[in-house]
Motif scaffolding. Structure first.
Motif, PDB file in Angstrom:
ATOM      1  N   ASN A  64       8.169  -6.442  -4.147  1.00 38.17           N
ATOM      2  CA  ASN A  64       7.537  -6.286  -2.838  1.00 38.17           C
ATOM      3  C   ASN A  64       6.207  -5.552  -2.950  1.00 38.17           C
ATOM      4  OD1 ASN A  64       9.669  -7.596  -1.619  1.00 38.17           O
ATOM      5  ND2 ASN A  64      10.726  -5.704  -1.070  1.00 38.17           N
ATOM      6  N   ASP A  65       6.133  -4.553  -3.827  1.00 42.34           N
ATOM      7  CA  ASP A  65       4.879  -3.818  -4.023  1.00 42.34           C
ATOM      8  C   ASP A  65       3.799  -4.720  -4.623  1.00 42.34           C
ATOM      9  OD1 ASP A  65       6.017  -1.543  -3.008  1.00 42.34           O
ATOM     10  OD2 ASP A  65       6.374  -0.607  -4.967  1.00 42.34           O
ATOM     11  N   ILE A  66       4.182  -5.571  -5.575  1.00 42.09           N
ATOM     12  CA  ILE A  66       3.214  -6.483  -6.189  1.00 42.09           C
ATOM     13  C   ILE A  66       2.689  -7.466  -5.155  1.00 42.09           C
ATOM     14  CG2 ILE A  66       2.907  -8.355  -7.860  1.00 42.09           C
ATOM     15  CD1 ILE A  66       4.876  -6.876  -9.689  1.00 42.09           C
ATOM     16  N   THR A  67       3.589  -8.070  -4.381  1.00 42.65           N
ATOM     17  CA  THR A  67       3.137  -9.054  -3.385  1.00 42.65           C
ATOM     18  C   THR A  67       2.308  -8.379  -2.293  1.00 42.65           C
ATOM     19  OG1 THR A  67       5.267  -8.878  -2.236  1.00 42.65           O
ATOM     20  CG2 THR A  67       5.004 -10.683  -3.793  1.00 42.65           C
ATOM     21  N   ARG A  68       2.689  -7.170  -1.897  1.00 38.95           N
ATOM     22  CA  ARG A  68       1.929  -6.436  -0.887  1.00 38.95           C
ATOM     23  C   ARG A  68       0.539  -6.076  -1.409  1.00 38.95           C
ATOM     24  NH1 ARG A  68       5.022  -2.173  -0.401  1.00 38.95           N
ATOM     25  NH2 ARG A  68       6.622  -3.363   0.683  1.00 38.95           N
ATOM     26  N   ALA A  69       0.461  -5.659  -2.664  1.00 40.58           N
ATOM     27  CA  ALA A  69      -0.830  -5.300  -3.255  1.00 40.58           C
ATOM     28  C   ALA A  69      -1.716  -6.535  -3.401  1.00 40.58           C
ATOM     29  CB  ALA A  69      -0.626  -4.636  -4.607  1.00 40.58           C
TER      30      ALA A  69
END
Length: 84
Positions: free
Chosen positions: A72-77
């Motif tokens: 989720n952090d990768i996609t959000r970033a």
């Protein structure tokens, strides 16, 4: 009495271009290496991280939530970076 402050042993994950390239390519080995994940850690590329995970090893099952948060952090970033 003086108290020795302990430095946290938790490492912050840094999203480098290698992380994004491996994530986009779906290359689990390169993503693990770029993130510094041990072999028993669930991969952020696993399809059903929020499911039950039957038949997996105990350590892999315990790291599913962390892998989901990393994904989720990768996609959000990526979305934040593309919006700029």
């Amino acid at each position: 009495m003086p108290v020795k402050r302990r430095v946290s042993k938790r490492r912050a994950i840094v999203f480098t271009p290698e992380v994004y390239a491996a994530f986009d390519a779906g290359d689990e080995y390169a993503l693990r290496r770029a993130l510094g994940l041990p072999p028993w850690h669930a991969s952020p590329l696993d399809g059903d991280l929020d499911g039950r995970g039957y038949g997996e090893g105990l350590l892999r099952m315990e790291t599913r939530q962390a892998a989901l948060e990393i994904r989720n952090d990768i996609t959000r970033a990526k979305v934040d970076h593309e919006c700029r």
